[in-house]
Design an enzyme around this catalytic site. Structure first.
Site, PDB file in Angstrom:
ATOM      1  N   LYS A   1      51.192  40.893  66.003  1.00 49.19           N
ATOM      2  CA  LYS A   1      51.065  40.473  67.408  1.00 49.19           C
ATOM      3  C   LYS A   1      49.870  41.187  68.062  1.00 49.19           C
ATOM      4  CE  LYS A   1      53.442  38.115  69.484  1.00 49.19           C
ATOM      5  NZ  LYS A   1      53.389  36.628  69.650  1.00 49.19           N
TER       6      LYS A   1
ATOM      7  N   THR B   1      53.929  40.882  73.163  1.00 48.31           N
ATOM      8  CA  THR B   1      55.139  41.699  73.246  1.00 48.31           C
ATOM      9  C   THR B   1      54.811  43.145  73.577  1.00 48.31           C
ATOM     10  OG1 THR B   1      56.845  42.703  71.834  1.00 48.31           O
ATOM     11  CG2 THR B   1      54.954  41.823  70.710  1.00 48.31           C
ATOM     12  N   ASP B   2      55.768  43.831  74.204  1.00 44.08           N
ATOM     13  CA  ASP B   2      55.575  45.257  74.485  1.00 44.08           C
ATOM     14  C   ASP B   2      55.562  46.090  73.204  1.00 44.08           C
ATOM     15  OD1 ASP B   2      58.271  45.069  73.839  1.00 44.08           O
ATOM     16  OD2 ASP B   2      59.004  46.176  75.588  1.00 44.08           O
ATOM     17  N   GLU B   3      55.995  45.464  72.092  1.00 44.89           N
ATOM     18  CA  GLU B   3      56.040  46.218  70.833  1.00 44.89           C
ATOM     19  C   GLU B   3      54.652  46.610  70.341  1.00 44.89           C
ATOM     20  OE1 GLU B   3      58.871  45.059  67.854  1.00 44.89           O
ATOM     21  OE2 GLU B   3      60.075  43.970  69.319  1.00 44.89           O
TER      22      GLU B   3
ATOM     23  N   TYR C   1      55.455  43.167  62.125  1.00 43.64           N
ATOM     24  CA  TYR C   1      55.536  42.196  63.229  1.00 43.64           C
ATOM     25  C   TYR C   1      54.634  42.610  64.387  1.00 43.64           C
ATOM     26  CZ  TYR C   1      57.294  40.240  67.628  1.00 43.64           C
ATOM     27  OH  TYR C   1      57.376  39.659  68.880  1.00 43.64           O
TER      28      TYR C   1
END
Ligand SMILES: NC(=O)c1ccc[n+]([C@@H]2O[C@H](COP(=O)([O-])OP(=O)(O)OC[C@H]3O[C@@H](n4cnc5c(N)ncnc54)[C@H](O)[C@@H]3O)[C@@H](O)[C@H]2O)c1
Length: 339
Positions: free
Chosen positions: A157, A125-127, A153
């Site tokens: 990741k 994810t870009d997060e 989260y």
């Protein structure tokens, strides 16, 4: 191609399975999913009797079960979607995020190593890049942007990504990683922004908007994400990270207003609630690398994608009403009850 897909009973995984059924009808797909609160086997009903499809209920962190599956099916490649995926839940209980997202990834990597699987793709994810300031619209996440996570989260990741890189460097494992921006489309669990707002709108319930609603996300229609992953599997370079996004940044409040207009509901339904802890302000992906390397570009314009999505939720009320009326309700009360 015999492809093992984890987390295929969730939002993006199920869309990926349907996408492959349409575009790669001769691929054998083996779906492994623990069926957590976010996994819905009913979603996979259209493919359950397909001779090229097998479903296995298992936890990716269960080493014995996963090794048994690899032993039996000997997949050529793995795409790992399985994850605890909701930031709010990670703030409530980080432990399960580490178990599934980090330890589960490690078990899959070990299985690939042990059984000589030719390819492992990690759906990230870009997060993992943290956030960008609202007043610098010129800045974007590239593959070189440092990892700087904000939530349990995204930390889990990012840890999984680093593990994949380490297995590539240390053991020469054939991995690729993709980091995508926010997805929208059919079969998204109704705790996430777009389906939550559609469901509440249709029930004339308040639409809870975090903080000032100005947080920006870079929205991508789920099929475009599925196409990018397929391309990476087929033509991606081993050891690479690919950012996936469509330069489609929209503020949360504008998404909510869009849905209100589309469903002909009043703006008075909007209710601002206390902001999420550590809430990232803006995500913005630079997809230049995947475009240059693999020729990928998103095909779905936001106006078309959101219209298709709203139409899907209108036409498939039974799918999400079952969820909204079940256990989800208790969780919903905990999240929004006292805000
Ligand atoms: N939704 C997005 O906008 C988005 C954007 C970028 C990346 N991602 C990533 O894409 C992947 C899929 O996201 P999603 O939105 O479809 O998530 P989701 O929550 O809808 O689905 C997750 C699926 O994984 C399964 N699962 C959870 N724990 C498991 C375990 N221990 N073993 C086996 N299966 C397990 C669940 O049952 C569910 O079917 C995730 O890795 C997520 O981090 C999502």
């Amino acid at each position: 191609m015999k492809l093992l897909i984890t987390g295929g009973a969730g939002f993006i995984g199920s869309n990926f399975i349907f996408f492959l059924r349409r575009t790669k009808p001769d691929w054998d797909l083996i779906c492994v999913d623990k069926l957590t609160y976010a996994g819905n086997l009913g979603t996979l009903a259209p493919v359950m009797n397909d001779p090229h499809f097998t479903f296995i209920k298992a936890d990716i962190a269960d080493r014995t079960a996963i090794y048994g599956i690899f032993e039996q099916y000997k997949p050529d490649a793995v795409v790992n979607f399985a994850a605890e995926s909701h930031v709010d839940r990670s703030i409530e209980n980080p432990a399960i995020f580490l178990e599934t997202n980090v330890m589960g990834t490690q078990v899959l990597l070990d299985a690939c190593r042990k059984f000589g699987t030719a390819r492992y793709h990690q759906v990230s994810t870009d997060e993992v890049y943290g956030d960008l300031p609202l007043d610098r619209p010129d800045l974007f996440f590239t593959e070189q942007t440092p990892i700087k996570t904000s939530s349990p989260y995204s930390a889990s990741k990012a840890s999984a990504d680093l593990l994949c890189n380490a297995y590539h460097r240390t053991y020469g494992m054939p991995i690729t990683i993709s980091r995508c921006s926010n997805n929208y489309g059919p079969y998204q669990f109704p705790e996430k922004l777009i389906p939550l707002m559609i469901a509440n709108c249709l029930a004339d319930k308040p639409l809870p908007v975090y903080g000032d609603g100005l947080n920006i996300r870079d929205w991508l229609y789920v099929d475009d994400h599925c196409a990018a992953i397929t391309l990476i599997l087929e033509k991606g370079r081993i050891g690479e990270v690919y950012n996936i996004g469509g330069h489609n940044e929209v503020a949360n409040i504008d998404i909510v207003r869009y849905i209100l207009r589309a469903l002909d509901k009043p703006e008075s339904l909007i209710t601002y609630v206390r902001d999420r802890k550590g809430h990232d302000r803006r995500y913005g992906i630079d997809p230049a690398f995947i475009h240059a390397e693999l020729g990928w570009l998103p095909e779905t314009r936001f106006a078309d994608g959101i219209e298709k999505t709203i139409r899907w939720y209108l036409d498939n009320k039974s799918w999400w009403e079952e969820i909204v009326n079940g256990e989800y309700q208790n969780y919903y009360e905990r999240m929004y009850g006292n805000r």
